[in-house]
Design a protein around this motif. Structure first.
Motif, PDB file in Angstrom:
ATOM      1  N   TYR A  42      15.058  -7.762  26.133  1.00 36.08           N
ATOM      2  CA  TYR A  42      16.164  -6.905  26.514  1.00 36.08           C
ATOM      3  C   TYR A  42      16.838  -6.295  25.288  1.00 36.08           C
ATOM      4  O   TYR A  42      17.552  -5.311  25.389  1.00 36.08           O
ATOM      5  N   LEU A  53      22.253  -5.266  29.013  1.00 32.54           N
ATOM      6  CA  LEU A  53      22.575  -6.518  29.694  1.00 32.54           C
ATOM      7  C   LEU A  53      23.555  -6.292  30.841  1.00 32.54           C
ATOM      8  O   LEU A  53      23.398  -6.875  31.924  1.00 32.54           O
ATOM      9  N   ASN A  54      24.555  -5.451  30.632  1.00 34.50           N
ATOM     10  CA  ASN A  54      25.505  -5.148  31.707  1.00 34.50           C
ATOM     11  C   ASN A  54      24.814  -4.483  32.897  1.00 34.50           C
ATOM     12  O   ASN A  54      25.108  -4.784  34.054  1.00 34.50           O
ATOM     13  N   LEU A  56      21.660  -4.814  33.791  1.00 36.24           N
ATOM     14  CA  LEU A  56      20.841  -5.815  34.471  1.00 36.24           C
ATOM     15  C   LEU A  56      21.698  -6.801  35.261  1.00 36.24           C
ATOM     16  O   LEU A  56      21.366  -7.155  36.392  1.00 36.24           O
ATOM     17  N   LEU A  57      22.799  -7.227  34.673  1.00 40.90           N
ATOM     18  CA  LEU A  57      23.671  -8.188  35.351  1.00 40.90           C
ATOM     19  C   LEU A  57      24.331  -7.596  36.598  1.00 40.90           C
ATOM     20  O   LEU A  57      24.690  -8.326  37.524  1.00 40.90           O
ATOM     21  N   ALA A  58      24.481  -6.283  36.624  1.00 39.65           N
ATOM     22  CA  ALA A  58      25.095  -5.620  37.776  1.00 39.65           C
ATOM     23  C   ALA A  58      24.115  -5.406  38.930  1.00 39.65           C
ATOM     24  O   ALA A  58      24.543  -5.164  40.070  1.00 39.65           O
ATOM     25  N   THR A  61      24.625  -7.151  42.392  1.00 36.01           N
ATOM     26  CA  THR A  61      25.746  -6.690  43.210  1.00 36.01           C
ATOM     27  C   THR A  61      25.522  -5.273  43.733  1.00 36.01           C
ATOM     28  O   THR A  61      26.111  -4.888  44.734  1.00 36.01           O
ATOM     29  N   HIS A  68      15.842 -10.658  42.027  1.00 36.45           N
ATOM     30  CA  HIS A  68      15.704 -10.376  40.599  1.00 36.45           C
ATOM     31  C   HIS A  68      15.269 -11.625  39.850  1.00 36.45           C
ATOM     32  O   HIS A  68      15.803 -12.713  40.091  1.00 36.45           O
ATOM     33  N   PHE A  70      14.735 -12.702  35.790  1.00 39.76           N
ATOM     34  CA  PHE A  70      14.955 -12.290  34.405  1.00 39.76           C
ATOM     35  C   PHE A  70      14.290 -13.311  33.493  1.00 39.76           C
ATOM     36  O   PHE A  70      14.807 -14.419  33.306  1.00 39.76           O
TER      37      PHE A  70
END
Length: 122
Positions: A42, A53-54, A56-58, A61, A68, A70
Motif C-alpha cells: 500500500y 490507507l484512508n 481502503l479503510l473507508a 462503510t 474485503h 487486506f
C-alpha cells in the motif's frame, strides 16, 4: 465476483482511477457484492500513503455488501515497523539488522536512509 488489487505503492490517483474503471466496467450489483482482495504494498514510492490507507479503510462503510481482504506486502512490514506498530524482533536485534543482506541493492533501488531508518526492516 473476485477482484484482486496489488501494488498501490502510495499512488492514490492510480487507485482512484482503478476504482473508477471498476465502477464503469462492472455491473453495479457485481461490484457491490464482490470479494475484493488487496494484495499488499500500500506504500513505498508514491507520495500519498495516508490517502491510500484512508481510501481502503473507508471501503467497508462505502460498500456494505462487499467483502474485503487486506494482505500485507513486503513493503508494508517495514512501514509498520517504522511507525512503531510492529513488535521488535524476539532476539533483541534492531530492525535495521535485516537490511544487511540487501545492502547491495541500495544504490539502484534508491532506498530510504533518512531519519527513522533504524526502525525499519525487510
Amino acid at each position: 465476483m473476485v477482484i484482486c488489487v496489488g501494488d498501490v505503492h502510495g499512488y492514490i490517483t492510480k487507485l482512484e482511477s482503478l476504482w473508477s474503471n471498476l465502477q464503469a466496467a462492472l455491473p453495479a450489483d457485481a461490484l457491490a457484492t464482490a470479494l475484493v482482495i488487496f494484495l499488499g504494498d500500500y506504500n513505498d514510492c508514491g507520495p500519498h500513503t495516508r490517502r491510500v490507507l484512508n481510501f481502503l479503510l473507508a471501503l467497508p462503510t462505502r460498500y456494505l455488501a462487499q467483502h474485503h481482504v487486506f494482505l500485507c506486502g513486503n513493503h508494508d512490514l517495514p512501514f509498520t515497523a517504522f511507525i512503531g506498530a510492529l513488535p521488535p524482533p524476539p532476539d533483541g536485534s534492531p530492525f535495521s539488522a535485516t537490511w544487511d543482506e540487501y545492502i547491495h541493492n541500495e544504490e539502484h533501488k534508491g532506498w530510504f536512509r533518512g531519519p527513522g531508518f533504524e526502525g525499519m526492516h525487510v
